[in-house]
Write a protein that holds these residues in place. Structure first.
Motif, short mmCIF file in Angstrom:
data_model
loop_
_atom_site.label_atom_id
_atom_site.label_comp_id
_atom_site.label_asym_id
_atom_site.label_seq_id
_atom_site.Cartn_x
_atom_site.Cartn_y
_atom_site.Cartn_z
N ASP A 40 0.84 -1.20 0.00
CA ASP A 40 0.00 0.00 0.00
C ASP A 40 0.87 1.25 0.00
N ILE A 41 1.97 1.19 0.73
CA ILE A 41 2.90 2.32 0.79
C ILE A 41 3.60 2.49 -0.55
N LYS A 42 4.05 1.38 -1.13
CA LYS A 42 4.75 1.44 -2.43
C LYS A 42 3.84 2.00 -3.51
N ALA A 43 2.55 1.75 -3.42
CA ALA A 43 1.62 2.29 -4.41
C ALA A 43 1.55 3.81 -4.31
N GLU A 44 1.65 4.32 -3.10
CA GLU A 44 1.57 5.76 -2.87
C GLU A 44 2.93 6.44 -2.99
N TYR A 45 3.98 5.72 -2.56
CA TYR A 45 5.35 6.25 -2.57
C TYR A 45 6.27 5.23 -3.25
N PRO A 46 6.33 5.22 -4.57
CA PRO A 46 7.13 4.21 -5.28
C PRO A 46 8.61 4.21 -4.91
N SER A 47 9.14 5.35 -4.48
CA SER A 47 10.57 5.40 -4.15
C SER A 47 10.86 4.99 -2.71
N ALA A 48 9.83 4.71 -1.92
CA ALA A 48 10.03 4.27 -0.54
C ALA A 48 10.71 2.90 -0.54
N SER A 49 11.56 2.69 0.46
CA SER A 49 12.25 1.40 0.61
C SER A 49 11.62 0.64 1.76
N ILE A 50 11.27 -0.61 1.50
CA ILE A 50 10.68 -1.47 2.52
C ILE A 50 11.82 -2.26 3.16
N LEU A 51 11.96 -2.13 4.47
CA LEU A 51 13.01 -2.83 5.20
C LEU A 51 12.40 -3.87 6.14
N SER A 52 13.24 -4.66 6.77
CA SER A 52 12.75 -5.62 7.75
C SER A 52 12.28 -4.88 9.00
N ASN A 53 11.65 -5.60 9.89
CA ASN A 53 11.15 -5.06 11.15
C ASN A 53 10.12 -3.94 10.94
N ASN A 54 9.35 -4.05 9.87
CA ASN A 54 8.29 -3.07 9.57
C ASN A 54 8.79 -1.64 9.47
N ARG A 55 10.00 -1.48 8.98
CA ARG A 55 10.55 -0.14 8.79
C ARG A 55 10.47 0.26 7.32
N ILE A 56 10.20 1.54 7.11
CA ILE A 56 10.08 2.09 5.77
C ILE A 56 10.98 3.32 5.70
N VAL A 57 11.69 3.46 4.59
CA VAL A 57 12.53 4.65 4.36
C VAL A 57 11.88 5.48 3.26
N PHE A 58 11.60 6.73 3.59
CA PHE A 58 11.04 7.67 2.63
C PHE A 58 12.12 8.66 2.23
N ASN A 59 12.19 8.95 0.94
CA ASN A 59 13.08 9.99 0.44
C ASN A 59 12.36 11.32 0.57
N ILE A 60 13.03 12.27 1.19
CA ILE A 60 12.42 13.58 1.42
C ILE A 60 13.20 14.62 0.63
#
Length: 97
Positions: A40-60
């Motif tokens: 769902d996050i990737k659909a909204e933020y394609p450049s976001a990186s999905i990491l382990s432990n339910n962590r997400i990295v957003f480029n700002i």
């Protein structure tokens, strides 16, 4: 999504004024979102990186800054774990912060 804590973002944009609008936009968009899965996050933020432990990295601001959050999808909670420059991000372990 409920975001903990906006004050972390505010403190950062007071030090880095060029991030204020981008962080406010991210906050407003995320606050209105209902994310059930990382896709769902990737659909909204394609450049976001999905990491382990339910962590997400957003480029700002064009990838000049990085925002790491931890998400609990069941409770619709987002915890801000890190915000910093790209260089500061390179010095941390994003999966454990």
């Amino acid at each position: 999504m409920r975001i903990i804590a906006k004050s972390t973002l505010r403190e950062f944009w007071l030090k880095h004024a060029d991030t204020e609008q981008a962080l406010k936009s991210w906050y407003q968009e995320t606050n209105k979102s209902i994310w059930k899965h990382p896709n769902d996050i990737k659909a909204e933020y394609p450049s976001a990186s999905i990491l382990s432990n339910n962590r997400i990295v957003f480029n700002i601001k064009g990838n000049s800054y990085r925002l790491i959050v931890k998400i609990n999808y069941d409770y619709q909670m987002v915890w801000i774990r890190f915000i910093g420059t790209h260089a500061e991000y390179d010095k941390i372990d994003a999966t454990t912060i």
